[in-house]
Design a protein around this motif. Structure first.
Motif, PDB file in Angstrom:
ATOM      1  N   LEU A  48       0.855  -1.298   0.137  1.00 35.90           N
ATOM      2  CA  LEU A  48       0.075   0.000   0.183  1.00 35.90           C
ATOM      3  C   LEU A  48       0.917   1.293   0.052  1.00 35.90           C
ATOM      4  N   ALA A  74      -5.353  -2.933   6.860  1.00 33.34           N
ATOM      5  CA  ALA A  74      -3.715  -2.742   6.988  1.00 33.34           C
ATOM      6  C   ALA A  74      -3.528  -1.434   7.735  1.00 33.34           C
ATOM      7  N   THR A 115     -10.512   2.663  14.282  1.00 29.17           N
ATOM      8  CA  THR A 115     -10.647   2.317  15.882  1.00 29.17           C
ATOM      9  C   THR A 115     -11.452   3.178  16.680  1.00 29.17           C
TER      10      THR A 115
HETATM   11  N1  LIG Z   1      -5.760  -5.009  17.477  1.00 31.81           N
HETATM   12  C1  LIG Z   1      -6.494  -3.939  17.951  1.00 31.81           C
HETATM   13  O1  LIG Z   1      -6.626  -3.986  19.275  1.00 31.81           O
HETATM   14  C2  LIG Z   1      -7.262  -3.286  17.085  1.00 31.81           C
HETATM   15  C3  LIG Z   1      -8.140  -2.019  17.552  1.00 31.81           C
HETATM   16  C4  LIG Z   1      -8.859  -1.359  16.981  1.00 31.81           C
HETATM   17  C5  LIG Z   1      -8.606  -1.197  15.631  1.00 31.81           C
HETATM   18  N2  LIG Z   1      -7.577  -2.013  14.991  1.00 31.81           N
HETATM   19  C6  LIG Z   1      -7.490  -2.060  13.650  1.00 31.81           C
HETATM   20  O2  LIG Z   1      -7.614  -3.260  13.072  1.00 31.81           O
HETATM   21  C7  LIG Z   1      -6.727  -3.414  12.010  1.00 31.81           C
HETATM   22  C8  LIG Z   1      -6.046  -4.652  12.174  1.00 31.81           C
HETATM   23  O3  LIG Z   1      -4.924  -4.487  13.214  1.00 31.81           O
HETATM   24  P1  LIG Z   1      -4.022  -5.709  13.892  1.00 31.81           P
HETATM   25  O4  LIG Z   1      -4.021  -5.555  15.320  1.00 31.81           O
HETATM   26  O5  LIG Z   1      -4.460  -6.774  13.405  1.00 31.81           O
HETATM   27  O6  LIG Z   1      -2.905  -5.048  13.483  1.00 31.81           O
HETATM   28  P2  LIG Z   1      -1.257  -5.681  12.908  1.00 31.81           P
HETATM   29  O7  LIG Z   1      -1.335  -7.188  13.559  1.00 31.81           O
HETATM   30  O8  LIG Z   1      -0.339  -4.749  13.289  1.00 31.81           O
HETATM   31  O9  LIG Z   1      -1.621  -5.909  11.401  1.00 31.81           O
HETATM   32  C9  LIG Z   1      -1.539  -4.934  10.656  1.00 31.81           C
HETATM   33  C10 LIG Z   1      -1.405  -5.422   9.107  1.00 31.81           C
HETATM   34  O10 LIG Z   1      -1.415  -4.432   8.270  1.00 31.81           O
HETATM   35  C11 LIG Z   1      -0.272  -4.707   6.983  1.00 31.81           C
HETATM   36  N3  LIG Z   1       0.306  -3.418   6.669  1.00 31.81           N
HETATM   37  C12 LIG Z   1       0.709  -2.392   7.145  1.00 31.81           C
HETATM   38  N4  LIG Z   1       1.241  -1.695   6.234  1.00 31.81           N
HETATM   39  C13 LIG Z   1       0.937  -2.141   5.138  1.00 31.81           C
HETATM   40  C14 LIG Z   1       1.293  -2.066   3.710  1.00 31.81           C
HETATM   41  N5  LIG Z   1       1.950  -0.822   3.484  1.00 31.81           N
HETATM   42  N6  LIG Z   1       1.042  -2.952   2.789  1.00 31.81           N
HETATM   43  C15 LIG Z   1       0.500  -3.920   3.024  1.00 31.81           C
HETATM   44  N7  LIG Z   1       0.175  -4.383   4.234  1.00 31.81           N
HETATM   45  C16 LIG Z   1       0.462  -3.548   5.328  1.00 31.81           C
HETATM   46  C17 LIG Z   1       0.555  -5.466   8.018  1.00 31.81           C
HETATM   47  O11 LIG Z   1       1.510  -6.040   7.155  1.00 31.81           O
HETATM   48  P3  LIG Z   1       2.913  -6.687   7.459  1.00 31.81           P
HETATM   49  O12 LIG Z   1       2.815  -7.816   8.243  1.00 31.81           O
HETATM   50  O13 LIG Z   1       3.728  -6.753   6.238  1.00 31.81           O
HETATM   51  O14 LIG Z   1       3.575  -5.447   8.213  1.00 31.81           O
HETATM   52  C18 LIG Z   1      -0.038  -6.204   8.985  1.00 31.81           C
HETATM   53  O15 LIG Z   1      -0.496  -7.429   8.302  1.00 31.81           O
HETATM   54  C19 LIG Z   1      -6.091  -2.023  11.814  1.00 31.81           C
HETATM   55  O16 LIG Z   1      -6.641  -1.506  10.875  1.00 31.81           O
HETATM   56  C20 LIG Z   1      -5.977  -1.558  13.387  1.00 31.81           C
HETATM   57  O17 LIG Z   1      -5.906  -0.038  13.158  1.00 31.81           O
HETATM   58  C21 LIG Z   1      -6.901  -2.889  15.744  1.00 31.81           C
END
Ligand SMILES: NC(=O)c1ccc[n+]([C@@H]2O[C@H](COP(=O)([O-])OP(=O)(O)OC[C@H]3O[C@@H](n4cnc5c(N)ncnc54)[C@H](OP(=O)(O)O)[C@@H]3O)[C@@H](O)[C@H]2O)c1
Length: 366
Positions: A48, A74, A115
């Protein structure tokens, strides 16, 4: 879940640490326990952060001709101010690569995972709507907020429907404890366990001395007494949802809310910090930790253990003292009808999550 609903999923993923996207996604499905990558999932190597999503012109146009809906999950989820530029790029600045692609493709519906904390420092009731906030606790909140606005403006202009999903703090599967990440809810608990193990494993004369300096003492049966006050709000608590609730809720809203809107996927019963402390002490045989309100916390100076714990957990401080209410009327109207509800984060779920965390050494190779 999407594959079970009959969608063909084109999954954009990038390489990392010499592992190709296919390899990474295969490992992910292995971890999920499915029998290989489902046939309806096709991997698209891309990034991205790159213009044209890192695709060749031919692949870009081929992909554009096949996409009806986009789910954007992502994100750079770091809170670190030191990484501001990287986080801004990933969450906000480079979003135009994906939005531009949406406009050029057949996409008629953009699903954006944001979020609940895009609300920033707003107090009281946080509405299930786009809000105008200028003050944030960290760069992650700020960039997610700016991305929401950007997506709303762009999709509005291009006639693409937009759903914004706002989960609160996501932990592992409430039934199995499985999770890939041990941040957020896990992190302060992990620090306490780390400190406990630090003094228990070095339980000779010398480390007893080290422990004593921290005010730590040992009791029978491996019990450890850690004099630690943790600052907590008078009401409210930590808003926690399990990943299985999130996926069920996301899927139900995606299938039902077809006009485009904003939804809070949150817990109506935030968990008081005192409950989590109680669970932690019980599970890990620790005593001495207590939740105290700010005025009591500030009435005496912090001991060494408190200073150490607070230094490690600083970035989560505001989430442990959260008295806000996330209005979820619109999400609840859909989820109630479908019989989907968020489980209470009780001791049984906490134990399941901690058993899993210990079994996989908190995600660190042993
Ligand atoms: N976990 C929580 O508590 C929480 C709460 C509220 C909202 N969210 C939202 O939920 C979503 C997922 O969160 P998560 O906790 O699963 O986060 P995460 O484990 O950090 O995963 C984020 C993902 O985004 C991918 N990514 C980031 N930059 C990218 C790029 N340039 N191109 C392709 N892929 C990219 C990462 O890929 P890589 O592995 O290649 O880095 C990773 O797989 C996010 O949008 C986050 O803001 C999460």
């Amino acid at each position: 879940m999407l594959s079970q609903q009959g969608y063909t999923v084109l999954l954009l993923a990038r390489p990392r640490d010499n592992a190709a996207p296919e390899e990474r996604i295969k490992a992910l499905f292995d971890w999920l326990g499915t029998d290989g990558i489902p046939s309806c999932v096709q991997i698209v190597p891309g990034d991205l952060n790159c213009s044209d999503l890192g695709l060749s012109s031919a692949d870009y146009h081929l992909l554009a001709s096949r996409v009806d809906e986009i789910i954007h999950c992502a994100s750079d989820t770091s809170f670190s101010e030191r990484k501001r530029s990287q986080i801004e790029k990933a969450n906000f600045e480079n979003l135009h690569h994906l939005l531009g692609f949406a406009a050029k493709s057949r996409c008629c519906f953009f699903h954006f995972i944001s979020t609940a904390y895009a609300a920033g420092k707003r107090r009281g009731v946080c509405p299930e709507a786009l809000v105008d906030t200028r003050s944030f606790f960290n760069v992650y909140e700020e960039t997610k907020h700016r991305a929401e606005k950007s997506a709303a403006e762009y999709c509005g202009r291009e006639g693409i429907r937009l759903n914004i999903y706002r989960p609160s703090i996501v932990y592992g599967n409430s039934r199995t404890g499985k999770t890939l990440r041990f941040n957020a809810m896990y992190y302060p608990v992990k620090i306490l366990v780390f400190l406990k193990n630090l003094y228990l494993t070095k339980n000779g004369e010398q480390s007893r001395e080290g422990a004593e300096k921290m005010g730590i003492s040992f009791g029978p049966g491996g019990t450890i007494h850690m004099p630690l006050r943790i600052e907590a709000a008078a009401s409210g608590g930590i808003n926690l949802i399990p990943v299985n609730f999130f996926t069920a809720a996301f899927s139900a809203i995606m299938e039902t809310a077809l006009d485009g809107d904003v939804f809070h996927i949150t817990n109506d019963k935030p968990k008081p910090v005192s409950d989590i402390i109680h669970y932690t002490q019980k599970f890990f045989t620790i005593t001495g930790i207590q939740a105290v309100q700010t005025k009591d916390f500030q009435s005496s100076s912090q001991n060494r253990l408190e200073m150490l714990f607070n230094r490690y957990t600083q970035v989560y401080r505001q989430y442990m003292q959260d008295e806000r209410i996330f209005d979820n009327t619109k999400a609840a109207a859909i989820l109630d009808r479908k019989g989907i509800s968020c489980p209470d984060f009780d001791y049984s779920i906490f134990s399941t999550c901690m058993q899993y965390a210990e079994a996989v050494n908190w995600g660190n190779p042993s």
